[in-house]
Design a protein around this motif. Structure first.
Motif: not given
Ligand code: HEM
Length: 498
Positions: A113, A125, A137, A191, A297-298, A309, A362, A366, A400, A437, A442, A445
């Motif tokens: 990435r 992150v 984290r 944010i 990043n967020i 979703g 959504p 991955n 998945f 995840s 994981v 959020a």
């Molecule tokens: C239905 C809504 C959402 C779904 C299904 C979802 C799903 C996911 C998944 C599958 C990952 C893992 C990605 C990876 O392994 O590369 C992820 C990572 C992440 N998501 Fe979400 N997400 C959602 C909404 C959000 C929202 C609203 C935020 C922030 C306000 C957010 C912040 C993040 C962040 C910062 C990561 C990276 C975490 C890391 O790599 O440690 N997500 N999300």
């Protein structure tokens, strides 16, 4: 002459490949593993045939069907050649669990990435591993833990506005763009501390379209950098892209300055404004570049995810009217204000959201890079039950969404939208459900998102007696952007409760 050079290079390449393959097979045997099935490429050198059929399926909106047919033919784990690189594809729940949880330190993302994203996002992150990621984290954990409880307040007025935009005369409305606008407003407020206010036009205090247009241009640039790979630096000469990055950065920097000033004044108004992620980060550090990188990043993984979703929940319910009736029975049975506790008590609401995220999350796939040699539990041998050896440098694509449809895990009705399956915990496979995840990466959020989805659902179910599908297309046609959404939107009509 040129033809001879080409032939010599080709022979050299094939001989090298032959010996590499022999060495690889010996290593596999040494580790007591069996090789996974190999995709039968028409072009065994670069594997362009699979690349083209994948691109075709993405543009036709049926890449999931394409993956399903590949897994049907080769088994739950198989190996492919992507431009000369070894790439494993898997939908096997034990392999996915190993990649995300037990072997997570060996399956990383930074190398995949960072080159494409660092100029725009900085380091944070989403695009780093190791100490940099761990630090991010640790910083975010308590903030998201609070956000899941604190953030419903600022949704209320915005959902009132959303309901006001839904026709009450039974005419068709596309919920997808409305929900996207709503969550763009809430996520920018949460944010950055400043909302782009797109749901109700004319309420934004700055040029929101300029900011959003610049953000999209910046993302397109990232897409180009991914395609360019090692030559990504060439994209840096695109001044239009650089300007777009600057527009986004200056919007964020302005909000960082405001947050730092508030913090330093320690003024009382900071308690008045709603819970803002930036305010919480500023308590930990005032390093402006670090703050901007974390915020971007967020925002990147957050952008549109929740909207898509919850839109998918409505996509499915509109095609299953009995589910709406059952939801209404549960929701109308409880006339308390819709808050965190009320939502927790509504079991069927939660089951509907879970089931929808199982069938259409959504994001459904991955990618990870194996940064050390290791062994995955399944995929080798005639029936795929033997362990497989994964060589350092192999990319592993885990699908998945296919695992969420696996009949071995979910039973014969795996393809059906049946929220009732969540009533019995023994019908939910232990490692078979990961829309957010799993393991260390994981989605931070997750709980906040589940609460927000439940909140929107309950508000609309209270407001309207019936929902009706107005999309002539029954099935879900994919549109791949940063996430995967419905190409035809979510066209429905509501009947007002009398
Ligand atoms: C239905 C809504 C959402 C779904 C299904 C979802 C799903 C996911 C998944 C599958 C990952 C893992 C990605 C990876 O392994 O590369 C992820 C990572 C992440 N998501 Fe979400 N997400 C959602 C909404 C959000 C929202 C609203 C935020 C922030 C306000 C957010 C912040 C993040 C962040 C910062 C990561 C990276 C975490 C890391 O790599 O440690 N997500 N999300």
């Amino acid at each position: 002459m040129i033809a001879w050079i080409f032939i010599v290079l080709l022979v050299f390449y094939l001989v090298r490949k032959f010996f590499q393959q022999r060495a690889y097979e010996n290593t596999i045997l040494k580790h007591g593993c069996s090789p996974p099935p190999q995709y039968q490429h028409k072009d065994p050198i670069l594997g362009i045939d699979l690349f083209l059929s994948t691109v075709r399926s993405i543009s036709a909106g049926n890449s999931f069907i394409h993956s399903q047919s590949l897994f049907g033919k080769y088994g739950k784990t198989f190996e492919t050649n992507s431009f000369g690189k070894r790439v494993l594809l898997t939908m096997d729940s034990e392999n996915i669990h190993a990649i995300l949880v037990t072997l997570q330190r060996k399956f990383l993302v930074e190398e995949l990435r960072i080159r494409a994203t660092e100029n725009f996002l900085g380091r944070g992150v989403f695009n780093t591993d190791g100490p940099s990621w761990e630090h991010s984290r640790a910083l975010l954990r308590p903030i998201f833990a609070r956000a899941q409880i604190s953030n419903l307040g600022h949704l209320e007025a915005r959902v009132d506005a959303l309901i006001g935009l839904i026709p009450r005369d039974g005419s068709t409305v596309d919920l997808l763009p409305l929900l996207k606008r709503l969550f763009l407003d809430t996520s920018t407020e949460f944010i950055f501390g400043e909302s782009v206010n797109t749901l109700v036009p004319g309420t934004s205090s700055f040029d929101a379209q300029n900011f959003l247009g610049a953000f999209d241009t910046a993302l397109k640039g990232i897409g180009i950098r991914i395609v360019l790979g090692r030559l990504a630096f060439l994209q840096g000469i695109d001044t239009h892209w650089k300007k777009a990055c600057q527009v986004v950065h200056s919007f964020i920097d302005r909000n960082i300055d405001v947050a730092i000033q508030r913090r330093n004044r320690n003024s009382q108004d900071s308690t008045k404004r709603s819970f803002v992620l930036l305010d919480e980060l500023v308590k930990e550090t005032q390093d402006r570049l670090y703050l901007r990188s974390q915020l971007l990043n967020i925002f990147l993984p957050a952008r549109d995810s929740t909207a898509i979703g919850i839109a998918n929940v409505f996509f499915l319910i509109a095609r299953h009217p009995l589910v709406w009736d059952k939801l209404r029975a549960e929701v109308l049975n409880n006339d308390a204000p819709v808050n965190f506790e009320t939502l927790k008590s509504m079991k069927y609401v939660r089951h509907v959201v879970n089931e929808s995220l199982r069938l259409i999350a959504p994001s459904g796939r991955n990618l990870r890079l194996a940064t050390e040699d290791c062994i995955l539990p399944h995929g080798g041998g005639a029936d795929g039950s033997q362990p497989i050896f994964v060589q350092k440098g192999t990319e592993v694509m885990f699908v998945f969404r296919s695992m969420h449809y696996d009949e071995d895990l979910w039973g014969e009705d795996a393809d059906d939208f049946r929220p009732e399956r969540w009533e019995r915990s023994d019908s939910i496979p232990q490692h078979g459900y990961v829309p957010f995840s799993a393991g260390g990466r994981v989605c931070p959020a997750q709980q906040m998102v589940l609460t927000e989805c439940a909140y929107i659902l309950v508000r609309l179910v209270r407001e309207f007696e019936k929902i009706e599908n107005r999309d002539p297309e029954e099935s879900f046609i994919e549109q791949h952007k940063l996430q995967m959404e419905s190409r035809n939107g979510v066209k429905v009509a509501f009947t007002v409760a009398t």
